[in-house]
Enzyme design. Structure first.
Site, mmCIF file in Angstrom:
data_model
loop_
_atom_site.group_PDB
_atom_site.id
_atom_site.type_symbol
_atom_site.label_atom_id
_atom_site.label_comp_id
_atom_site.label_asym_id
_atom_site.label_seq_id
_atom_site.Cartn_x
_atom_site.Cartn_y
_atom_site.Cartn_z
ATOM 1 N N ARG A 1 37.192 51.733 14.610
ATOM 2 C CA ARG A 1 38.269 51.416 15.617
ATOM 3 C C ARG A 1 38.280 52.441 16.530
ATOM 4 O O ARG A 1 38.204 53.559 16.380
ATOM 5 C CB ARG A 1 39.768 51.379 14.973
ATOM 6 N N GLU B 1 41.627 48.070 23.707
ATOM 7 C CA GLU B 1 40.565 46.857 24.013
ATOM 8 C C GLU B 1 41.460 45.724 24.798
ATOM 9 O O GLU B 1 42.670 45.508 24.444
ATOM 10 C CB GLU B 1 39.874 46.260 22.840
ATOM 11 N N HIS C 1 32.847 44.404 21.113
ATOM 12 C CA HIS C 1 33.448 44.396 19.749
ATOM 13 C C HIS C 1 32.852 43.167 19.107
ATOM 14 O O HIS C 1 33.364 42.033 18.803
ATOM 15 C CB HIS C 1 34.797 44.069 19.780
HETATM 16 C C1 DGY Z 1 37.262 43.601 12.100
HETATM 17 O O1 DGY Z 1 36.725 42.332 11.268
HETATM 18 O O2 DGY Z 1 38.145 44.232 11.781
HETATM 19 C C2 DGY Z 1 36.456 43.640 13.101
HETATM 20 O O3 DGY Z 1 36.629 44.881 13.827
HETATM 21 C C3 DGY Z 1 36.027 42.431 13.825
HETATM 22 O O4 DGY Z 1 34.738 42.137 13.860
#
Ligand code: DGY
Length: 326
Positions: free
Chosen positions: A236, A265, A283
């Site tokens: 993240r 984001e 992402h």
């Molecule tokens: C998640 O699943 O948390 C990812 O960041 C999305 O691909």
């Protein structure tokens, strides 16, 4: 007919499972919904299929009069107020496991792309600059025998570890809150964060966002890293202080950066675009047909299960709510 809000278009197999069972309200636009739009659409909804980028806080949750499930399309759970969901008797589910391999492979792709300047080399060739074999063109970093530091040794982190250890003969160290029970399987060693940062040639963040990981890496931490290290984030954005990362990358031409996730984001810090050796992805960690279709199946099946009064799979607050159901 009960209503299900799907905040961004998901693969068709998920939609097919829900068609005929619910009134489906799907955001067909290529943009995230704003909070007030989510609130308006979901106020009378039975279910929300949310993206990891949607902030479903207590205000959104308490505005819903009929909500029974928030099925998050992703493994991350930092975008939803779990306490508010639980206290309102709403299931909150995610989609772990099915995206582990896809996300780990993307992480490793970023490591390779940055280490060997793949994106810049591709642009160079396309723009007609290739004049023949050049002994000093795009010199990069070999991974074999080097040290990989993994921050967050969960499912995805340990998959990356396996690729590094057994595919590239790397030494693998990791930092986690506790000792990982996967470490023996992937021949990795738990170390303190400072040691990991000092010793690693490649550092990859696979950690989720929570109270412990928020801004875990700031100026002090980046100053410990090698000047020619490769730094990758597939966890993240908020685990990293972007300002400090940019400062570190600007201080050394040989420091490489590969990001799939960002603070705030999709409005990432545009100064990242100015960095010399930096690969920026939108992402796409879990973006394989296989993973995304399985994720669609899981969210749709979970909404259907709750409709039938059955406990859904991967319910983050399932223990409490399923017990309450009796
Ligand atoms: C998640 O699943 O948390 C990812 O960041 C999305 O691909």
């Amino acid at each position: 007919m009960d209503k299900v809000v799907i905040t961004r278009k998901i693969p068709e197999n998920g939609i097919e499972l829900l068609k005929g069972e619910f009134e489906l309200v799907i955001n067909e636009e290529s943009r995230n919904l704003k909070k007030d739009e989510i609130m308006e659409l979901s106020k009378d909804a039975f279910g929300i299929i949310s993206m990891v980028s949607d902030k479903i806080d207590s205000e959104v949750i308490e505005n819903c009069s009929n909500l029974k499930i928030i099925a998050n399309y992703g493994v991350g759970i930092n975008n939803v107020d779990i306490e508010a969901a639980t206290s309102n008797g709403i299931f909150f589910t995610n989609t772990p496991d099915v995206l582990t391999q896809a996300t780990a492979e993307l992480g490793f792709s970023l490591i390779l792309a940055v280490s060997r300047h793949l994106i810049q080399a591709d642009s160079f060739t396309r723009s007609g600059k290739f004049t023949g074999f050049d002994p000093v063109l795009f010199l990069g970093k070999e991974l074999y025998g080097k040290t990989l530091g993994i921050i967050g040794m969960g499912r995805i982190g340990s998959s990356v570890a396996r690729m590094a250890r057994f595919g590239f003969n790397m030494r693998v160290v990791y930092f986690n809150r506790g000792k990982s029970d996967r470490e023996r399987l992937v021949d990795a060693e738990r170390v303190e964060l400072n040691q990991l940062l000092k010793e690693s040639d490649v550092v990859i963040v696979c950690a989720p966002l929570n109270e412990d990981s928020k801004y875990l890496l700031g100026r002090d931490e980046f100053s410990l890293m090698k000047d020619d290290a490769v730094f990758v984030n597939i966890g993240r954005g908020e685990v990293v202080d972007t300002e400090a990362l940019i400062e570190k990358a600007k201080s050394s031409d040989r420091f490489g950066v590969g990001l799939d996730v960002y603070e705030n984001e999709p409005n990432f810090d545009k100064r990242l675009l100015e960095l010399k050796n930096c690969v920026l992805l939108p992402h796409i960690g879990s973006a394989t047909y296989k993973a995304r279709m399985r994720m669609a199946e899981i969210v749709a099946t979970n909404v259907l299960k709750v409709k039938k009064g059955i406990c859904p799979d991967f319910a983050v607050n399932g223990g409490e709510l399923c017990r309450a159901k009796g």
